[in-house]
Each structure stands twice: as structure tokens, then as C-alpha cells.
Scaffold this motif. Structure first.
Motif, PDB file in Angstrom:
ATOM      1  N   ILE A 118       0.845  -1.200   0.000  1.00 37.16           N
ATOM      2  CA  ILE A 118       0.000   0.000   0.000  1.00 37.16           C
ATOM      3  C   ILE A 118       0.879   1.250   0.000  1.00 37.16           C
ATOM      4  O   ILE A 118       1.767   1.403   0.864  1.00 37.16           O
ATOM      5  CB  ILE A 118      -0.946  -0.010   1.211  1.00 37.16           C
ATOM      6  N   ILE A 119       0.611   2.122  -0.974  1.00 42.78           N
ATOM      7  CA  ILE A 119       1.399   3.349  -1.121  1.00 42.78           C
ATOM      8  C   ILE A 119       0.446   4.540  -1.188  1.00 42.78           C
ATOM      9  O   ILE A 119      -0.312   4.669  -2.159  1.00 42.78           O
ATOM     10  CB  ILE A 119       2.271   3.297  -2.406  1.00 42.78           C
ATOM     11  N   PRO A 120       0.453   5.400  -0.172  1.00 44.50           N
ATOM     12  CA  PRO A 120      -0.396   6.597  -0.249  1.00 44.50           C
ATOM     13  C   PRO A 120       0.109   7.535  -1.356  1.00 44.50           C
ATOM     14  O   PRO A 120       1.315   7.747  -1.480  1.00 44.50           O
ATOM     15  CB  PRO A 120      -0.227   7.254   1.128  1.00 44.50           C
ATOM     16  N   ALA A 121      -0.824   8.057  -2.170  1.00 50.08           N
ATOM     17  CA  ALA A 121      -0.450   9.013  -3.221  1.00 50.08           C
ATOM     18  C   ALA A 121      -0.870  10.409  -2.801  1.00 50.08           C
ATOM     19  O   ALA A 121      -1.913  10.558  -2.176  1.00 50.08           O
ATOM     20  CB  ALA A 121      -1.138   8.654  -4.538  1.00 50.08           C
ATOM     21  N   PRO A 122      -0.104  11.448  -3.129  1.00 46.92           N
ATOM     22  CA  PRO A 122       1.139  11.464  -3.881  1.00 46.92           C
ATOM     23  C   PRO A 122       2.281  10.759  -3.133  1.00 46.92           C
ATOM     24  O   PRO A 122       2.389  10.886  -1.922  1.00 46.92           O
ATOM     25  CB  PRO A 122       1.447  12.959  -4.038  1.00 46.92           C
ATOM     26  N   GLN A 154      -8.929   4.756   5.475  1.00 50.40           N
ATOM     27  CA  GLN A 154      -8.462   4.441   4.116  1.00 50.40           C
ATOM     28  C   GLN A 154      -7.531   3.227   4.139  1.00 50.40           C
ATOM     29  O   GLN A 154      -7.602   2.360   3.284  1.00 50.40           O
ATOM     30  CB  GLN A 154      -7.705   5.635   3.518  1.00 50.40           C
ATOM     31  N   LEU A 155      -6.665   3.208   5.130  1.00 49.59           N
ATOM     32  CA  LEU A 155      -5.718   2.097   5.224  1.00 49.59           C
ATOM     33  C   LEU A 155      -6.468   0.790   5.456  1.00 49.59           C
ATOM     34  O   LEU A 155      -6.240  -0.212   4.770  1.00 49.59           O
ATOM     35  CB  LEU A 155      -4.715   2.361   6.363  1.00 49.59           C
ATOM     36  N   ASN A 156      -7.387   0.830   6.382  1.00 51.68           N
ATOM     37  CA  ASN A 156      -8.169  -0.358   6.723  1.00 51.68           C
ATOM     38  C   ASN A 156      -8.881  -0.910   5.482  1.00 51.68           C
ATOM     39  O   ASN A 156      -8.882  -2.118   5.233  1.00 51.68           O
ATOM     40  CB  ASN A 156      -9.175   0.025   7.809  1.00 51.68           C
ATOM     41  N   LEU A 157      -9.467   0.009   4.693  1.00 54.01           N
ATOM     42  CA  LEU A 157     -10.204  -0.409   3.496  1.00 54.01           C
ATOM     43  C   LEU A 157      -9.279  -0.985   2.423  1.00 54.01           C
ATOM     44  O   LEU A 157      -9.674  -1.864   1.663  1.00 54.01           O
ATOM     45  CB  LEU A 157     -10.937   0.799   2.893  1.00 54.01           C
ATOM     46  N   ALA A 158      -8.048  -0.470   2.358  1.00 54.34           N
ATOM     47  CA  ALA A 158      -7.125  -0.903   1.291  1.00 54.34           C
ATOM     48  C   ALA A 158      -6.500  -2.267   1.581  1.00 54.34           C
ATOM     49  O   ALA A 158      -5.974  -2.918   0.674  1.00 54.34           O
ATOM     50  CB  ALA A 158      -6.022   0.150   1.109  1.00 54.34           C
ATOM     51  N   GLU A 189      -2.115   1.517  14.913  1.00 51.92           N
ATOM     52  CA  GLU A 189      -3.161   0.634  15.460  1.00 51.92           C
ATOM     53  C   GLU A 189      -3.712  -0.275  14.344  1.00 51.92           C
ATOM     54  O   GLU A 189      -3.885  -1.478  14.532  1.00 51.92           O
ATOM     55  CB  GLU A 189      -4.271   1.516  16.069  1.00 51.92           C
ATOM     56  N   VAL A 190      -3.936   0.298  13.153  1.00 50.39           N
ATOM     57  CA  VAL A 190      -4.468  -0.502  12.035  1.00 50.39           C
ATOM     58  C   VAL A 190      -3.426  -1.530  11.565  1.00 50.39           C
ATOM     59  O   VAL A 190      -3.757  -2.692  11.308  1.00 50.39           O
ATOM     60  CB  VAL A 190      -4.903   0.409  10.850  1.00 50.39           C
ATOM     61  N   VAL A 191      -2.179  -1.092  11.480  1.00 55.12           N
ATOM     62  CA  VAL A 191      -1.100  -1.991  11.024  1.00 55.12           C
ATOM     63  C   VAL A 191      -1.029  -3.224  11.922  1.00 55.12           C
ATOM     64  O   VAL A 191      -0.963  -4.362  11.452  1.00 55.12           O
ATOM     65  CB  VAL A 191       0.257  -1.238  10.997  1.00 55.12           C
ATOM     66  N   VAL A 192      -1.113  -2.997  13.236  1.00 53.05           N
ATOM     67  CA  VAL A 192      -1.020  -4.109  14.190  1.00 53.05           C
ATOM     68  C   VAL A 192      -2.281  -4.973  14.113  1.00 53.05           C
ATOM     69  O   VAL A 192      -2.209  -6.203  13.983  1.00 53.05           O
ATOM     70  CB  VAL A 192      -0.794  -3.580  15.630  1.00 53.05           C
ATOM     71  N   ARG A 193      -3.424  -4.314  14.144  1.00 52.48           N
ATOM     72  CA  ARG A 193      -4.695  -5.063  14.167  1.00 52.48           C
ATOM     73  C   ARG A 193      -4.874  -5.901  12.908  1.00 52.48           C
ATOM     74  O   ARG A 193      -5.319  -7.041  12.969  1.00 52.48           O
ATOM     75  CB  ARG A 193      -5.863  -4.064  14.331  1.00 52.48           C
ATOM     76  N   ARG A 194      -4.464  -5.344  11.755  1.00 53.02           N
ATOM     77  CA  ARG A 194      -4.681  -6.066  10.499  1.00 53.02           C
ATOM     78  C   ARG A 194      -3.463  -6.909  10.124  1.00 53.02           C
ATOM     79  O   ARG A 194      -3.412  -7.500   9.038  1.00 53.02           O
ATOM     80  CB  ARG A 194      -5.026  -5.069   9.367  1.00 53.02           C
ATOM     81  N   ASN A 195      -2.471  -6.917  10.998  1.00 51.49           N
ATOM     82  CA  ASN A 195      -1.345  -7.832  10.831  1.00 51.49           C
ATOM     83  C   ASN A 195      -0.577  -7.630   9.517  1.00 51.49           C
ATOM     84  O   ASN A 195      -0.345  -8.576   8.758  1.00 51.49           O
ATOM     85  CB  ASN A 195      -1.895  -9.275  10.935  1.00 51.49           C
ATOM     86  N   ILE A 196      -0.209  -6.378   9.249  1.00 52.55           N
ATOM     87  CA  ILE A 196       0.655  -6.120   8.092  1.00 52.55           C
ATOM     88  C   ILE A 196       1.968  -5.520   8.592  1.00 52.55           C
ATOM     89  O   ILE A 196       2.156  -5.332   9.795  1.00 52.55           O
ATOM     90  CB  ILE A 196      -0.019  -5.202   7.036  1.00 52.55           C
ATOM     91  N   LEU A 197       2.868  -5.229   7.662  1.00 52.43           N
ATOM     92  CA  LEU A 197       4.165  -4.638   8.006  1.00 52.43           C
ATOM     93  C   LEU A 197       4.193  -3.191   7.513  1.00 52.43           C
ATOM     94  O   LEU A 197       3.380  -2.804   6.666  1.00 52.43           O
ATOM     95  CB  LEU A 197       5.289  -5.433   7.340  1.00 52.43           C
TER      96      LEU A 197
END
Ligand code: GLU
Length: 387
Positions: A118-122, A154-158, A189-197
């Protein structure tokens, strides 16, 4: 000759291309004002150059460990403790050929076919290309309506079952936005909860203004710390762009993997350059502050001049040294805008399309005040000519 498919999937670096073109025009004797690559115009501070010269004289001219000189790895671990409240040891650090290389190596070590990043734009233009070179899939999240910051929603949805990594960059290139501590907490919090890096690109951490505050996402507790990789380097804060010294910090597992990749590709970063970097960290930081003060002045002047041009709008950046200028009222695409600006006024800027925002251009103010004044006169003339 049939080139590998992966090459066809990536575009050349526009920042480097336009900067090289502006330099070539200057070499031909043309008076060019370059707001292109983010490269401080200051010379590298004397004491840093002296340390590298001393290392050369002392014969530090041989192969070193692929992961970097032990003294530099320790000095970086110490810096991360002092500045960022992070508990890394030397074995959690690898010295790379600039910050860019640390990110590239990380992608190679982590990303496989089908993995989403996941890359936020810009975004900085090399992120998606690195993901593609590592056979992954960039997932671009547009933040134009959320102040150029990815929100937790937005992160959670992506995030999908294929998501492996989030790229976070604060202070941001190209927008100059800086996430607040509570925004970083919400992302963590989202990174940890959704188990991504997450990889946190902190190369601009020292170039920050007014009330903005840099905190490293890795410092927000063990759970997020264990999922974070930090990418940084010496180029921006110490004006050492050509030295190519950067680093990655993370778990010993990732550092070992990246060291293996480096051991079969570039080997160690130039040995004596690493001694310059040690001096950068262990000497007075006054040089960093002096350069920051100069950027503050330049930011003021460039922003003022930009806001005097009715067709252009630009928010005040909180960090880094870029103005991310909305050009939509000119009716030109960002590429047309930059091409015409260079051809007619000899002013180099980077088209926003490279950063995932075609209605913007990026101007770097890491250049001297006279060039800013004269370049802005010409930009003004250019935009007036479009009326
Ligand atoms: N990171 C800088 C920039 O965005 C330097 C050029 C590059 O490596 O892209 O201008």
C-alpha cells in the motif's frame, strides 16, 4: 535483444532525468534555474569531508563487511536511540547505498509475486517502481482529499489478504506534509490489528518546520516496533547526496536477509564514505540546523512568490524541501507544464504525474535564494503567458 519483462513494467526516474537535463543545459552555458531533484545546494560540511579524507589516508580503502562498518552500524543504532527512542543494536542496522537502496533491498527481501504494497499518493516516484521490480503489486491510495495523509479508515479499506506492507513517508516527498503523533498512532493501530508490516521512510526527519514534530512509528511500542522497518540516510540532512550512504533498521531477520542480498550485489558501501557518515552522526549537529534555517527562509520566499500567481495554489509544507503546487487552473498536464517551462523559461520542475498527481508540479527549494528569486520571476512570466 529481448529484455526481461520486469524492465518494461517500470519507468525511468523522472527526478534524476530532469535534474541531469538541467545540469547538462547549465554545462552548455544556458542559464537554468533548477527546482528539480531534491538535492541541497550546500557543500557537505567540512568536518565530514575531513573524516572521509582521513579514512582514505589511513588506508580504509578495502572491502568491508557487506552490512557496513561496525562502527557506523553502532553509531546509527545510537542515533536511533537518542533521536527516536528506539532500541536497536548494531545487528539491527544495515548500511546501504543511499536510502533508495535500503528500500529496494527491503522490497527484494520481502515481496513476492501477488504481494500487495500500500502506497499513499502522492508518493515518491520510486516506491511503486521498486515494488514492481520485486514482482509485487503497488496499491495506490489517493490522499488528495485527506490532506495528503492516509487515514486509518483508508488504510483499513485498502488492506486485503494479500497486503504485506504499507509505505509511510513523513515528512513527505513530494507534499511536505508531516503526520502528527496521534495520526501516526492511529495508523500503527491498524497496522497491528490487520497484521501487516510497515516501512517508514524517515529521510527528511531533520528537515521539519514550525510546530511539526517527527516521531518514528516504530517507537510506539513493541507490537508496532516489531512490524516496522526504518529507511533513512545522510543525503538530505547532511547534504551528502552523492556519497550514497543510507541505512535500513529492523529485526535481525530482515537485516540478515538484506545483507545476503547486498553480499551478492553491491557488497559494502564505499568504505571511506562510511567514515564521513560516522563523523556526521558523532560531531556537532549545528550544520543540520544551519541548513534547516536556510530552508525556512527559502520556503518563505518561494511560497510567497507562488501565492502571488493566481493560477497556482500551494499549501505551506511542514517538512522536507518541496512545494507541491496545484496547476489545474492552467489547463496543462503536469508534463506539458514542465516541458514548456523548461523550454521557454529554462526552469526545471518535476511533473506531478511522476508522483501520482497530474494536476501538480513539484518545486524543490533546496537551492540558493538568488536562483529562487530569478526562477520564480520566470515561472511567473510563464504562467502569465498562458493567460
Ligand atoms: N529523492 C530526491 C528527489 O525526489 C532525489 C532524486 C531521487 O532519487 O529521486 O528529488
Amino acid at each position: 535483444m529481448k529484455l526481461a519483462a520486469r524492465v518494461g513494467e517500470v519507468t525511468p526516474s523522472i527526478t534524476l532525468e530532469i535534474a541531469a537535463k538541467a545540469k547538462a543545459m547549465k554545462a552548455e552555458g544556458i542559464e537554468v534555474y533548477s527546482f528539480s531533484a531534491g538535492e541541497p545546494d550546500f557543500d557537505t560540511p567540512e568536518h565530514i569531508k575531513a573524516a572521509a579524507k582521513k579514512a582514505l589516508d589511513e588506508g580504509k580503502t578495502k572491502y568491508g563487511a557487506a552490512a557496513g562498518e561496525p562502527a557506523l552500524r553502532s553509531a546509527i543504532a545510537q542515533k536511533l536511540k537518542t533521536d527516536n527512542n528506539l532500541d536497536y543494536q548494531a545487528e539491527n542496522i544495515i548500511v546501504t547505498n543511499g536510502g533508495k537502496h535500503s528500500l529496494f533491498n527491503l522490497m527484494l527481501a520481502l515481496i513476492e509475486v501477488g504481494d500487495e504494497v500500500i502506497i499513499p499518493a502522492p508518493y515518491w516516484l520510486s516506491y511503486p517502481e521498486m515494488v514492481k521490480l520485486a514482482s509485487g503489486t503497488p496499491v495506490i491510495v489517493n490522499t488528495a482529499n485527506t490532506g495528503y495523509k492516509i487515514t486509518p479508515e483508508q488504510l483499513n479499506l485498502a488492506i486485503t489478504p494479500k497486503t504485506k506492507l504499507l509505505v509511510l513517508n513523513s515528512p513527505s516527498n513530494p507534499t511536505g506534509v508531516v503526520y502528527t503523533p496521534s495520526e501516526i498512532e492511529a495508523i500503527a493501530e491498524v497496522v497491528v490489528r490487520r497484521n501487516i508490516l510497515v516501512v517508514s521512510d524517515e529521510i527528511y526527519e531533520k528537515i521539519i518546520y514550525d510546530e511539526a514534530k517527527h516521531i518514528s512509528i516504530a517507537s510506539l511500542g513493541k507490537e508496532i516496533g516489531d512490524r516496522t522497518f526504518i529507511s533513512s540516510g545522510f543525503a538530505k540532512a547532511y547534504s551528502m547526496t552523492g556519497w550514497r550512504v543510507g541505512y535500513l533498521a529492523g529485526s535481525t531477520e530482515i537485516i540478515k536477509a538484506v545483507s545476503t542480498i547486498q553480499g551478492h550485489s553491491t557488497s559494502n558501501v564505499c568504505t571511506f564514505a562510511q567514515y564521513g557518515a560516522i563523523s556526521a552522526l558523532q560531531s556537532s549537529q549545528d550544520c543540520v540546523e544551519q541548513m534547516r534555517q536556510a530552508f525556512i527562509e527559502r520556503r518563505k520566499v518561494m511560497l510567497h512568490r507562488l501565492n502571488d500567481i493566481p493560477e497556482l495554489t500551494c499549501a505551506k509544507p511542514d517538512g522536507a524541501f518541496y512545494m507541491f503546487v496545484n496547476i489545474s487552473k492552467t489547463g496543462l498536464t503536469s508534463l506539458e507544464f514542465c516541458k514548456q517551462l523548461l523550454a521557454t523559461q529554462q526552469v526545471a520542475a518535476i511533473p506531478g504525474v511522476a508522483f501520482g498527481a497530474d494536476d501538480h508540479v513539484r518545486l524543490s527549494y533546496a537551492t540558493d535564494m538568488t536562483s529562487i528569486e530569478k526562477g520564480m520571476d520566470r515561472l511567473d512570466k510563464f504562467v502569465s503567458s498562458l493567460r
